[in-house]
Design a protein around this motif. Sequence first.
Motif, PDB file in Angstrom:
ATOM      1  N   VAL A 163      15.833  74.487  48.234  1.00  0.00           N
ATOM      2  CA  VAL A 163      14.531  73.673  47.485  1.00  0.00           C
ATOM      3  C   VAL A 163      15.078  73.663  46.180  1.00  0.00           C
ATOM      4  CG1 VAL A 163      12.363  74.121  46.391  1.00  0.00           C
ATOM      5  CG2 VAL A 163      12.881  74.754  48.943  1.00  0.00           C
ATOM      6  N   GLU A 164      14.759  72.444  45.636  1.00  0.00           N
ATOM      7  CA  GLU A 164      15.235  72.237  44.167  1.00  0.00           C
ATOM      8  C   GLU A 164      13.865  71.856  43.391  1.00  0.00           C
ATOM      9  OE1 GLU A 164      18.627  69.736  42.038  1.00  0.00           O
ATOM     10  OE2 GLU A 164      17.189  68.352  42.455  1.00  0.00           O
ATOM     11  N   ILE A 165      13.767  72.522  41.906  1.00  0.00           N
ATOM     12  CA  ILE A 165      12.277  72.125  41.442  1.00  0.00           C
ATOM     13  C   ILE A 165      12.988  71.489  39.942  1.00  0.00           C
ATOM     14  CG2 ILE A 165      10.504  73.184  40.207  1.00  0.00           C
ATOM     15  CD1 ILE A 165      10.686  75.696  42.213  1.00  0.00           C
ATOM     16  N   GLY A 166      13.025  70.141  39.948  1.00  0.00           N
ATOM     17  CA  GLY A 166      13.461  69.439  38.711  1.00  0.00           C
ATOM     18  C   GLY A 166      14.759  68.538  39.155  1.00  0.00           C
ATOM     19  N   THR A 167      14.621  67.543  39.514  1.00  0.00           N
ATOM     20  CA  THR A 167      15.491  66.616  40.344  1.00  0.00           C
ATOM     21  C   THR A 167      16.147  65.528  39.270  1.00  0.00           C
ATOM     22  OG1 THR A 167      14.755  67.097  42.501  1.00  0.00           O
ATOM     23  CG2 THR A 167      16.328  65.083  42.121  1.00  0.00           C
ATOM     24  N   PHE A 168      15.425  64.928  38.492  1.00  0.00           N
ATOM     25  CA  PHE A 168      15.794  64.315  37.384  1.00  0.00           C
ATOM     26  C   PHE A 168      16.617  62.765  38.042  1.00  0.00           C
ATOM     27  CE2 PHE A 168      18.981  63.252  33.533  1.00  0.00           C
ATOM     28  CZ  PHE A 168      17.814  62.317  32.984  1.00  0.00           C
TER      29      PHE A 168
END
Length: 246
Positions: free
Chosen positions: A92-97
């Motif tokens: 999981v990634e929180i903040g992908t930009f």
Amino acid sequence: MKDNAILRRATDPEGSRLHFQPFPNATMSTRTLQIDDALYDYLLNVSLREHPLLTELRAVTAKHVYSQMQISPEQGQFMALLVRLCGVRRAVEIGTFTGYSALSVALALPEDGKLIACDISEEFTAIGRPFWQRAGVAGKIDLRIGPAMATLDKLLSAGSAGEVDFIFIDADKGAYDEYYERCLQLIRQGGLIAFDNTLWGGKVAHAAADDDTRAIQALNRKLHGDERIDLSLVPIGDGLTLARKR
Ligand code: SAM
Ligand code: CA
């Protein structure tokens, strides 16, 4: 003894007793080095193995008004190594930009691996999507547009607690602690949570003048004493804290 002297253990010729000999000119350091431009270039020159589409995405992102939000290439490579070391399948990634960190992680996942990427911005993430496609990893990335807290709550209520191997937290700093508590539920025992920007340009070492700095300082203090995790704050990029769930 000079400051930079190190001690060498040697066996006493008459027996097993140990004595110590100084190396007065040793060019080693017992603390993390300051990295100037020349040394940083050297580090990249001798170690960076960047996928061509990561290089291209980084060049595109460099022109973006918020380009400094992207992680550094050596950090992307380090995170990819962690993903492989830990045998990560669910991330999981929180903040992908613009998707540089997501692409780094997705390239390191196995064929059946999945990354749930959370961001509130269609506009930022739209820059990365074609690169995920061209790199052949779009099928591994499940982009969820919306507040990350809601996405995490949805995952928890869908029964994903204890099922995630790796989580990268890199969104709004004031919410890191709340993300952390949810992520601790989502991550499996032995899984890894990585927090970005925990050195926050060095501001954390001084009296805080703003909310983001105070939030990161409070998180760093909390993690230090948190018995639920094993901990290391790695001084790569802007500081990357690694927390392994016990
Ligand atoms: N990991 C990215 C990389 O290395 O390229 C950088 C992420 S950037 C530092 C932070 C991102 O978090 C931004 O794209 C922003 O839109 C997103 N963000 C901010 N608040 C958010 C929230 N509440 N929920 C989800 N995403 C959020
Ligand atoms: Ca960051």
